[in-house]
Write a protein that holds these residues in place. Structure first.
Motif, mmCIF file in Angstrom:
data_model
loop_
_atom_site.group_PDB
_atom_site.id
_atom_site.type_symbol
_atom_site.label_atom_id
_atom_site.label_comp_id
_atom_site.label_asym_id
_atom_site.label_seq_id
_atom_site.Cartn_x
_atom_site.Cartn_y
_atom_site.Cartn_z
ATOM 1 N N SER A 1 0.811 -1.222 0.000
ATOM 2 C CA SER A 1 0.000 0.000 0.000
ATOM 3 C C SER A 1 0.845 1.273 0.000
ATOM 4 O O SER A 1 0.513 2.239 -0.662
ATOM 5 C CB SER A 1 -0.959 0.008 1.192
ATOM 6 O OG SER A 1 -0.245 -0.103 2.400
ATOM 7 N N SER A 2 1.978 1.258 0.728
ATOM 8 C CA SER A 2 2.792 2.486 0.806
ATOM 9 C C SER A 2 3.958 2.492 -0.178
ATOM 10 O O SER A 2 4.509 3.535 -0.482
ATOM 11 C CB SER A 2 3.334 2.667 2.223
ATOM 12 O OG SER A 2 4.332 1.689 2.497
ATOM 13 N N GLY A 3 4.366 1.293 -0.627
ATOM 14 C CA GLY A 3 5.525 1.204 -1.510
ATOM 15 C C GLY A 3 6.855 1.251 -0.770
ATOM 16 O O GLY A 3 7.911 1.249 -1.383
ATOM 17 N N ALA A 4 6.795 1.257 0.562
ATOM 18 C CA ALA A 4 8.019 1.333 1.371
ATOM 19 C C ALA A 4 8.656 -0.043 1.522
ATOM 20 O O ALA A 4 7.954 -1.054 1.623
ATOM 21 C CB ALA A 4 7.695 1.891 2.749
ATOM 22 N N CYS A 5 9.985 -0.061 1.551
ATOM 23 C CA CYS A 5 10.722 -1.294 1.816
ATOM 24 C C CYS A 5 10.612 -1.589 3.317
ATOM 25 O O CYS A 5 11.028 -0.788 4.144
ATOM 26 C CB CYS A 5 12.187 -1.147 1.400
ATOM 27 S SG CYS A 5 13.155 -2.635 1.733
ATOM 28 N N VAL A 6 10.034 -2.735 3.636
ATOM 29 C CA VAL A 6 9.826 -3.105 5.031
ATOM 30 C C VAL A 6 11.023 -3.883 5.567
ATOM 31 O O VAL A 6 11.425 -3.708 6.713
ATOM 32 C CB VAL A 6 8.548 -3.963 5.165
ATOM 33 C CG1 VAL A 6 8.340 -4.424 6.584
ATOM 34 C CG2 VAL A 6 7.346 -3.190 4.670
ATOM 35 N N GLN A 7 11.615 -4.711 4.716
ATOM 36 C CA GLN A 7 12.679 -5.589 5.191
ATOM 37 C C GLN A 7 13.523 -6.075 4.015
ATOM 38 O O GLN A 7 13.015 -6.240 2.909
ATOM 39 C CB GLN A 7 12.022 -6.779 5.888
ATOM 40 C CG GLN A 7 12.921 -7.608 6.732
ATOM 41 C CD GLN A 7 12.078 -8.547 7.586
ATOM 42 O OE1 GLN A 7 11.196 -9.218 7.086
ATOM 43 N NE2 GLN A 7 12.345 -8.575 8.865
ATOM 44 N N THR A 8 14.812 -6.303 4.280
ATOM 45 C CA THR A 8 15.708 -6.887 3.295
ATOM 46 C C THR A 8 16.251 -8.194 3.862
ATOM 47 O O THR A 8 16.810 -8.214 4.959
ATOM 48 C CB THR A 8 16.876 -5.935 2.970
ATOM 49 O OG1 THR A 8 16.346 -4.716 2.459
ATOM 50 C CG2 THR A 8 17.810 -6.552 1.946
ATOM 51 N N LEU A 9 16.047 -9.279 3.141
ATOM 52 C CA LEU A 9 16.557 -10.584 3.557
ATOM 53 C C LEU A 9 17.931 -10.764 2.928
ATOM 54 O O LEU A 9 18.052 -10.751 1.700
ATOM 55 C CB LEU A 9 15.612 -11.695 3.116
ATOM 56 C CG LEU A 9 14.154 -11.547 3.560
ATOM 57 C CD1 LEU A 9 13.315 -12.695 3.034
ATOM 58 C CD2 LEU A 9 14.047 -11.449 5.069
ATOM 59 N N GLU A 10 18.943 -10.909 3.753
ATOM 60 C CA GLU A 10 20.313 -11.038 3.257
ATOM 61 C C GLU A 10 20.894 -12.378 3.647
ATOM 62 O O GLU A 10 20.654 -12.863 4.748
ATOM 63 C CB GLU A 10 21.169 -9.905 3.811
ATOM 64 C CG GLU A 10 20.725 -8.542 3.322
ATOM 65 C CD GLU A 10 21.608 -7.415 3.829
ATOM 66 O OE1 GLU A 10 22.702 -7.683 4.340
ATOM 67 O OE2 GLU A 10 21.175 -6.259 3.702
ATOM 68 N N GLY A 11 21.648 -12.966 2.739
ATOM 69 C CA GLY A 11 22.278 -14.242 3.043
ATOM 70 C C GLY A 11 22.764 -14.985 1.817
ATOM 71 O O GLY A 11 23.726 -15.734 1.891
ATOM 72 N N HIS A 12 22.101 -14.819 0.682
ATOM 73 C CA HIS A 12 22.579 -15.449 -0.551
ATOM 74 C C HIS A 12 23.764 -14.650 -1.082
ATOM 75 O O HIS A 12 23.840 -13.430 -0.907
ATOM 76 C CB HIS A 12 21.474 -15.475 -1.604
ATOM 77 C CG HIS A 12 20.412 -16.497 -1.354
ATOM 78 N ND1 HIS A 12 20.647 -17.848 -1.409
ATOM 79 C CD2 HIS A 12 19.092 -16.352 -1.057
ATOM 80 C CE1 HIS A 12 19.523 -18.498 -1.159
ATOM 81 N NE2 HIS A 12 18.563 -17.609 -0.935
ATOM 82 N N SER A 13 24.677 -15.338 -1.748
ATOM 83 C CA SER A 13 25.853 -14.661 -2.291
ATOM 84 C C SER A 13 25.755 -14.413 -3.792
ATOM 85 O O SER A 13 26.704 -13.937 -4.401
ATOM 86 C CB SER A 13 27.117 -15.468 -1.975
ATOM 87 O OG SER A 13 27.047 -16.743 -2.587
ATOM 88 N N ASP A 14 24.613 -14.739 -4.388
ATOM 89 C CA ASP A 14 24.416 -14.500 -5.818
ATOM 90 C C ASP A 14 22.935 -14.194 -6.048
ATOM 91 O O ASP A 14 22.147 -14.190 -5.111
ATOM 92 C CB ASP A 14 24.883 -15.709 -6.630
ATOM 93 C CG ASP A 14 25.342 -15.352 -8.037
ATOM 94 O OD1 ASP A 14 24.889 -14.314 -8.575
ATOM 95 O OD2 ASP A 14 26.131 -16.116 -8.608
#
Length: 156
Positions: free
Chosen positions: A6-19
């Motif tokens: 609804s807002s277009g805001a980034c809520v969270q970034t999942l990090e862990g893959h290297s590619d």
């Protein structure tokens, strides 16, 4: 990244893959997200906290992943992989290497040289019969090869 629709805001970034990521899928109850990457791993994430619950070292890039209806298995083009459903209670993510993966029913080895059944090598594939793409469904393995031919292996 997880975005608020609804807002277009980034809520969270999942990090862990290297590619780069090649496939994602939510569990049927939307509590977990699975991701596959060109780094030859698949990861299971807690959808609300963003915590990585499990890393599956597949040994090959997956392009099609899907949780089964029970949430106990991840369906892939190599076969159906048992995942750790109790991992939400662990503080550290579980890493399962390719030798420790448990496949259910028909499938392909990560090097695509074997048709497997319940993680056991059943039928060795000569190079001209090895897949350029594949699909697995419990007791059927469908294989498309570089020559343009498609063949099917049924388990009875």
């Amino acid at each position: 990244k997880i975005w608020d629709a609804s807002s277009g805001a980034c809520v969270q970034t999942l990090e862990g893959h290297s590619d780069s990521i090649t496939s994602v899928a939510f569990s049927h109850d939307s509590t977990r997200l699975a991701s596959a990457s060109r780094d030859s791993t698949a990861k299971i994430w807690d959808a609300s906290s963003g915590a990585c619950l499990q890393t599956l070292e597949i040994g090959k890039t997956l392009y099609n992943i899907l949780f089964d209806a029970t949430g106990f298995y991840l369906q892939t083009e190599l076969g159906t992989i048992a995942i750790n459903t109790s991992s939400a209670s662990f503080t550290n993510a579980i890493v399962t290497n390719s030798q420790g993966l448990q496949y259910k029913g028909g499938g392909l080895s990560s090097d695509e040289a074997w048709i497997t059944y319940n993680s056991e090598n059943i039928l060795w594939l000569p190079s001209e019969y090895r897949p350029s793409c594949s699909s697995v469904s419990a007791k059927i393995v469908g294989i498309g090869v570089g020559s343009g031919k498609v063949w099917i292996c049924n388990f009875n």
